[in-house]
Design a protein around this motif. Structure first.
Motif, PDB file in Angstrom:
ATOM      1  N   ALA A  35     104.658  28.800  10.004  1.00 16.68           N
ATOM      2  CA  ALA A  35     103.468  28.897   9.160  1.00 16.68           C
ATOM      3  C   ALA A  35     102.285  28.121   9.741  1.00 16.68           C
ATOM      4  N   GLU A  36     102.565  27.117  10.557  1.00 19.62           N
ATOM      5  CA  GLU A  36     101.502  26.258  11.085  1.00 19.62           C
ATOM      6  C   GLU A  36     101.001  26.679  12.471  1.00 19.62           C
ATOM      7  N   TYR A  37     101.763  27.502  13.174  1.00 17.25           N
ATOM      8  CA  TYR A  37     101.399  27.939  14.516  1.00 17.25           C
ATOM      9  C   TYR A  37     101.515  29.460  14.591  1.00 17.25           C
ATOM     10  N   PRO A  38     100.826  30.104  15.545  1.00 13.41           N
ATOM     11  CA  PRO A  38     100.925  31.562  15.661  1.00 13.41           C
ATOM     12  C   PRO A  38     102.214  31.971  16.391  1.00 13.41           C
ATOM     13  N   VAL A  39     103.330  31.709  15.761  1.00 12.00           N
ATOM     14  CA  VAL A  39     104.643  31.924  16.382  1.00 12.00           C
ATOM     15  C   VAL A  39     104.977  33.409  16.393  1.00 12.00           C
ATOM     16  N   ARG A  40     105.273  33.921  17.579  1.00 16.87           N
ATOM     17  CA  ARG A  40     105.746  35.284  17.736  1.00 16.87           C
ATOM     18  C   ARG A  40     107.260  35.343  17.575  1.00 16.87           C
ATOM     19  N   ALA A  41     107.956  34.292  18.066  1.00 12.07           N
ATOM     20  CA  ALA A  41     109.415  34.234  17.958  1.00 12.07           C
ATOM     21  C   ALA A  41     109.862  32.788  18.074  1.00 12.07           C
ATOM     22  N   LEU A  42     110.929  32.458  17.349  1.00  8.64           N
ATOM     23  CA  LEU A  42     111.443  31.091  17.296  1.00  8.64           C
ATOM     24  C   LEU A  42     112.962  31.140  17.210  1.00  8.64           C
ATOM     25  N   ALA A  43     113.619  30.221  17.902  1.00  4.75           N
ATOM     26  CA  ALA A  43     115.080  30.130  17.853  1.00  4.75           C
ATOM     27  C   ALA A  43     115.492  28.672  17.982  1.00  4.75           C
ATOM     28  N   ALA A  44     116.593  28.315  17.319  1.00  3.43           N
ATOM     29  CA  ALA A  44     117.132  26.962  17.417  1.00  3.43           C
ATOM     30  C   ALA A  44     118.629  26.994  17.142  1.00  3.43           C
ATOM     31  N   VAL A  45     119.401  26.352  18.013  1.00  5.70           N
ATOM     32  CA  VAL A  45     120.839  26.200  17.799  1.00  5.70           C
ATOM     33  C   VAL A  45     121.217  24.744  18.082  1.00  5.70           C
ATOM     34  N   HIS A  46     122.127  24.228  17.282  1.00  6.42           N
ATOM     35  CA  HIS A  46     122.603  22.850  17.447  1.00  6.42           C
ATOM     36  C   HIS A  46     124.122  22.874  17.469  1.00  6.42           C
ATOM     37  N   ARG A  47     124.676  22.062  18.293  1.00  8.43           N
ATOM     38  CA  ARG A  47     126.134  21.987  18.440  1.00  8.43           C
ATOM     39  C   ARG A  47     126.697  20.911  17.534  1.00  8.43           C
ATOM     40  N   VAL A  48     127.883  21.146  17.006  1.00  3.86           N
ATOM     41  CA  VAL A  48     128.661  20.135  16.300  1.00  3.86           C
ATOM     42  C   VAL A  48     130.035  20.064  16.958  1.00  3.86           C
ATOM     43  N   GLY A  49     130.759  19.005  16.652  1.00  4.36           N
ATOM     44  CA  GLY A  49     132.066  18.803  17.255  1.00  4.36           C
ATOM     45  C   GLY A  49     131.986  17.768  18.359  1.00  4.36           C
ATOM     46  N   ASP A  50     133.060  17.657  19.123  1.00  5.61           N
ATOM     47  CA  ASP A  50     133.128  16.677  20.209  1.00  5.61           C
ATOM     48  C   ASP A  50     132.482  17.241  21.467  1.00  5.61           C
TER      49      ASP A  50
END
Length: 152
Positions: free
Chosen positions: A84-99
């Protein structure tokens, strides 16, 4: 975000959030980069967070990430705010859990925008807010036998 010109590619996409996930399997930079591919984007910024071998002057042997059940919902809230704050065409995010071991990928985020400056700014904001606000905790184990918990 208001349009910068008469060309729709200068605007944010209607649905720019392409990939959000918390996973207990290894992360892929290629997957995240492919997820944000957009012909109207002139700049794509990518951030990869890896497990380093030290923290605060101590040698890290390994670490584990855990998260609260609301973590993915909080990721979405942050992604929507960035979009909403930037003219983003596409965005992705992944975070790992575990050891994880030293060198493993812990988080991968990417943002595609019409211009590079916008992409850098949006990506910086995305990773900053994810690390600050998403309830993911890091349990570090050091070579001297001590441990430390870090997290939002």
């Amino acid at each position: 975000m208001a349009p910068n010109s008469d060309h729709p590619g200068e605007w944010a996409a209607d649905d720019p959030i392409k990939l959000l996930a918390i996973r207990d399997t290894p992360l892929s930079v290629d997957e995240v980069f492919r997820a944000v591919g957009d012909d109207a984007a002139g700049g794509t910024a990518l951030f990869v967070g890896t497990v380093r071998n030290h923290d605060g002057g101590a040698d890290v042997e390994e670490l584990g990430y855990s998260c609260h059940p609301t973590a993915e919902a909080e990721m979405r809230r942050i992604a929507e705010k960035v979009a909403a704050e930037y003219p983003v065409r596409a965005l992705a995010a992944v975070h790992r859990v575990g050891d994880l071991q030293v060198g493993d990928l812990a988080v991968v985020v990417a943002v595609a925008c019409p211009h590079r400056g916008e992409a850098f700014d949006a990506c910086r904001r995305l990773i900053h807010d994810l690390k600050h606000d998403v309830p993911i905790w890091k349990h570090q184990r050091f070579s001297d036998g001590t441990e430390d918990w870090v997290g939002a």
